[in-house]
Design an enzyme around this catalytic site. Sequence first.
Site: not given
Length: 372
Positions: A207, A211, A298, A349
Amino acid sequence: MDFSRLDPLISISGQKITTVSDWETYRREEIMVLLSNFVYGVRPMERPDDMEFSVDSVTENYLGYPLVRKCVTISFLGYSMHFDLFIPQNCWRKAPVPLFLHVLNENSMLKYLPVENPDNDFLPLVKMAERGYGCAVMTTLTVAPDWGHRPEFKKGVFRAVEPHPEHRNQRSWATISGWAYGASRVMDYLETDPDVRHACVGICGHSRAGKTALWAGATDPRFALVISNDSGCGGAAFTRGITEGREQLKNINVSNWFCDNYKKYINREEMLPCDQHLLLAAIAPRPLYVKSNAEDIWAGPEEELLSCRLASPVYELYGKKGIVVDDTVEINKAYHEGTIGYHRAPGGHDLCTADWEKYMDFADTYLTKKKK
């Protein structure tokens, strides 16, 4: 969609990049400047001069598992951060091991408590050890608070490295870059530890930490493998994507993860001078792994795959394969033929042991140099 003006192998001036030398000397530098100024922010400093390391404790057979746990403190500029290092018990003081540096975000830390439960499904430290891998666990909170704590860049590494927040501007570094900076400081320590094969350290995150892992991998070439798990918008996902329901800049820019310049492109993504496939390309020729979840709309699984495809020509410039996937991606199939690995898991997720097994299969080729 026209991708020509975002071709990783065409410079800002329109020059076609045809050699590795031109890529490394010119085009990659252009890309890093764009990503720094318009997405992650510009750091005021790289490695500090006054770094000190201390191993505060060493615990063998940690919690009854075949692991050695080292608690390490890194200090610089009057600031200290901490991380945990896990080494397979049977390798400790015998042979250095390849290792994953896992960036652990606050949400995942509180949900799974992986350090207190090393046999958990999210970060299976015991199974890593069984396969000969160590793991360094760096929580984002030890580096800088997340945006929900209203830190305003006055705490953690920001206070140490840039103690005057009133001097910040629209391209100043933000929290993702701060966390990536912390990961590089952990790497500074790992290079000194005799239990670690420091040339064989991969970085991984899920998540927002995914990044972070990507930006750390781009800014620090010492990471020999970079793994992004469901990193989504501002991570591996192509920002100009078209999937309905994916995260967009207007959603992600409620955080303090990115520089203020990034906020200018809310609802104007097509005006961005860069996109996330360029971030993936900047990691070349080192191996890269992107994982998506089929139901995690998402995070944009199709946009993450698209970025991998668009970054592949840079790997090909080095004489390597980029991503090699079927026309229709098969769920749970590991696509490991290229230097960009990929798989799409079922569900939403998350990160689990089944994902780690695929990561370790991929790492067996690139970190241990042994093909299975």
